[in-house]
Design a protein around this motif. Structure first.
Motif, PDB file in Angstrom:
ATOM      1  N   ASN A 100      44.845  49.539  61.855  1.00  0.00           N
ATOM      2  CA  ASN A 100      44.962  48.077  61.877  1.00  0.00           C
ATOM      3  C   ASN A 100      46.323  47.622  61.348  1.00  0.00           C
ATOM      4  O   ASN A 100      46.427  46.695  60.542  1.00  0.00           O
ATOM      5  CB  ASN A 100      43.820  47.422  61.094  1.00  0.00           C
ATOM      6  N   ALA A 101      47.385  48.301  61.790  1.00  0.00           N
ATOM      7  CA  ALA A 101      48.737  47.965  61.347  1.00  0.00           C
ATOM      8  C   ALA A 101      49.048  46.512  61.691  1.00  0.00           C
ATOM      9  O   ALA A 101      48.820  46.068  62.806  1.00  0.00           O
ATOM     10  CB  ALA A 101      49.755  48.888  62.000  1.00  0.00           C
ATOM     11  N   ASN A 102      49.548  45.780  60.709  1.00  0.00           N
ATOM     12  CA  ASN A 102      49.925  44.390  60.957  1.00  0.00           C
ATOM     13  C   ASN A 102      51.438  44.213  61.036  1.00  0.00           C
ATOM     14  O   ASN A 102      51.924  43.109  61.258  1.00  0.00           O
ATOM     15  CB  ASN A 102      49.297  43.443  59.933  1.00  0.00           C
ATOM     16  N   VAL A 103      52.165  45.322  60.890  1.00  0.00           N
ATOM     17  CA  VAL A 103      53.617  45.316  61.082  1.00  0.00           C
ATOM     18  C   VAL A 103      53.993  46.544  61.910  1.00  0.00           C
ATOM     19  O   VAL A 103      53.637  47.670  61.559  1.00  0.00           O
ATOM     20  CB  VAL A 103      54.380  45.326  59.734  1.00  0.00           C
ATOM     21  N   LEU A 104      54.676  46.289  63.009  1.00  0.00           N
ATOM     22  CA  LEU A 104      55.250  47.350  63.832  1.00  0.00           C
ATOM     23  C   LEU A 104      56.716  47.472  63.446  1.00  0.00           C
ATOM     24  O   LEU A 104      57.441  46.475  63.441  1.00  0.00           O
ATOM     25  CB  LEU A 104      55.142  46.998  65.319  1.00  0.00           C
ATOM     26  N   VAL A 105      57.139  48.680  63.113  1.00  0.00           N
ATOM     27  CA  VAL A 105      58.536  48.901  62.733  1.00  0.00           C
ATOM     28  C   VAL A 105      59.203  49.759  63.800  1.00  0.00           C
ATOM     29  O   VAL A 105      58.646  50.761  64.246  1.00  0.00           O
ATOM     30  CB  VAL A 105      58.653  49.578  61.348  1.00  0.00           C
ATOM     31  N   LEU A 106      60.395  49.332  64.204  1.00  0.00           N
ATOM     32  CA  LEU A 106      61.162  50.023  65.237  1.00  0.00           C
ATOM     33  C   LEU A 106      62.594  50.251  64.754  1.00  0.00           C
ATOM     34  O   LEU A 106      63.141  49.427  64.008  1.00  0.00           O
ATOM     35  CB  LEU A 106      61.185  49.198  66.527  1.00  0.00           C
ATOM     36  N   GLY A 107      63.190  51.321  65.222  1.00  0.00           N
ATOM     37  CA  GLY A 107      64.580  51.628  64.891  1.00  0.00           C
ATOM     38  C   GLY A 107      65.506  51.166  65.998  1.00  0.00           C
ATOM     39  O   GLY A 107      65.450  51.679  67.114  1.00  0.00           O
ATOM     40  N   GLY A 108      66.348  50.213  65.696  1.00  0.00           N
ATOM     41  CA  GLY A 108      67.254  49.645  66.679  1.00  0.00           C
ATOM     42  C   GLY A 108      68.303  50.614  67.193  1.00  0.00           C
ATOM     43  O   GLY A 108      68.806  50.453  68.303  1.00  0.00           O
ATOM     44  N   ARG A 109      68.618  51.627  66.415  1.00  0.00           N
ATOM     45  CA  ARG A 109      69.659  52.580  66.813  1.00  0.00           C
ATOM     46  C   ARG A 109      69.084  53.897  67.334  1.00  0.00           C
ATOM     47  O   ARG A 109      69.848  54.798  67.667  1.00  0.00           O
ATOM     48  CB  ARG A 109      70.585  52.853  65.632  1.00  0.00           C
ATOM     49  N   VAL A 110      67.760  53.993  67.389  1.00  0.00           N
ATOM     50  CA  VAL A 110      67.146  55.251  67.828  1.00  0.00           C
ATOM     51  C   VAL A 110      66.250  55.109  69.047  1.00  0.00           C
ATOM     52  O   VAL A 110      65.833  56.112  69.618  1.00  0.00           O
ATOM     53  CB  VAL A 110      66.361  55.936  66.684  1.00  0.00           C
ATOM     54  N   LEU A 111      65.975  53.875  69.463  1.00  0.00           N
ATOM     55  CA  LEU A 111      65.109  53.643  70.620  1.00  0.00           C
ATOM     56  C   LEU A 111      65.867  52.923  71.725  1.00  0.00           C
ATOM     57  O   LEU A 111      66.634  52.004  71.446  1.00  0.00           O
ATOM     58  CB  LEU A 111      63.907  52.773  70.242  1.00  0.00           C
ATOM     59  N   GLY A 112      65.594  53.315  72.961  1.00  0.00           N
ATOM     60  CA  GLY A 112      66.108  52.561  74.089  1.00  0.00           C
ATOM     61  C   GLY A 112      65.327  51.266  74.234  1.00  0.00           C
ATOM     62  O   GLY A 112      64.184  51.158  73.779  1.00  0.00           O
ATOM     63  N   LYS A 113      65.935  50.293  74.859  1.00  0.00           N
ATOM     64  CA  LYS A 113      65.314  48.973  74.980  1.00  0.00           C
ATOM     65  C   LYS A 113      64.002  49.005  75.761  1.00  0.00           C
ATOM     66  O   LYS A 113      63.024  48.369  75.359  1.00  0.00           O
ATOM     67  CB  LYS A 113      66.293  47.992  75.631  1.00  0.00           C
ATOM     68  N   ASP A 114      63.975  49.723  76.877  1.00  0.00           N
ATOM     69  CA  ASP A 114      62.757  49.771  77.682  1.00  0.00           C
ATOM     70  C   ASP A 114      61.618  50.423  76.919  1.00  0.00           C
ATOM     71  O   ASP A 114      60.485  49.934  76.939  1.00  0.00           O
ATOM     72  CB  ASP A 114      62.991  50.500  79.005  1.00  0.00           C
ATOM     73  N   LEU A 115      61.891  51.527  76.250  1.00  0.00           N
ATOM     74  CA  LEU A 115      60.856  52.197  75.462  1.00  0.00           C
ATOM     75  C   LEU A 115      60.377  51.289  74.337  1.00  0.00           C
ATOM     76  O   LEU A 115      59.173  51.162  74.099  1.00  0.00           O
ATOM     77  CB  LEU A 115      61.372  53.520  74.895  1.00  0.00           C
TER      78      LEU A 115
END
Length: 144
Positions: A100-115
């Motif tokens: 039930n994660a209420n925050v999704l964290v993403l790495g701006g320098r490690v992920l492509g935009k589409d993914l």
């Protein structure tokens, strides 16, 4: 329509802007900064955005920094925040279904935009299974 916050430091700014536009048709997005690529301290930006989740102003948050690591650490300092650093659609799905994660964290320098957009969509459209997972989420929320 779900109300979701989005926040980043300078390292996640470009991806934040992309996601903000990409997701605008499916959720109501409130942008908590940063406003450009000028250097900013991620603990300050992410902590202010997490307070919006805890107050109920938004149902969840997408938090970004360069790798996602710092934003994840900062977010998880708050009791009641369950932030998940995700690198693929499966971990995003499971972070919602089982944790039930209420925050999704993403790495701006490690992920492509589409993914990153696919990960965010999966996270936004997956619901918590509850059941046996409720006990565990309760245990997480009780940790001081």
């Amino acid at each position: 329509m779900k109300k979701i916050g989005i926040a980043s430091d300078h390292g996640g700014f470009e991806l934040k802007e992309y996601l903000r536009h990409e997701l605008a048709n499916s959720v109501d997005i409130l942008d908590y900064g940063t406003k450009d690529e000028s250097s900013v301290d991620y603990p300050l930006v992410i902590s202010e955005a997490c307070k919006k989740v805890l107050s109920g102003e938004v149902e969840g948050l997408i938090a970004l920094c360069g790798t996602g690591i710092g934003a994840s650490i900062a977010a998880n300092r708050f009791k009641g925040i369950r932030a998940a650093l995700c690198h693929d659609e499966f971990t995003a799905e499971m972070s919602r279904r089982h944790n039930n994660a209420n925050v999704l964290v993403l790495g701006g320098r490690v992920l492509g935009k589409d993914l990153a957009a696919r990960i965010a969509q999966k996270w936004l459209t997956t619901t918590f299974e509850a059941g046996r997972h409720e006990r565990r989420v309760g245990q997480l929320d009780s940790i001081s």
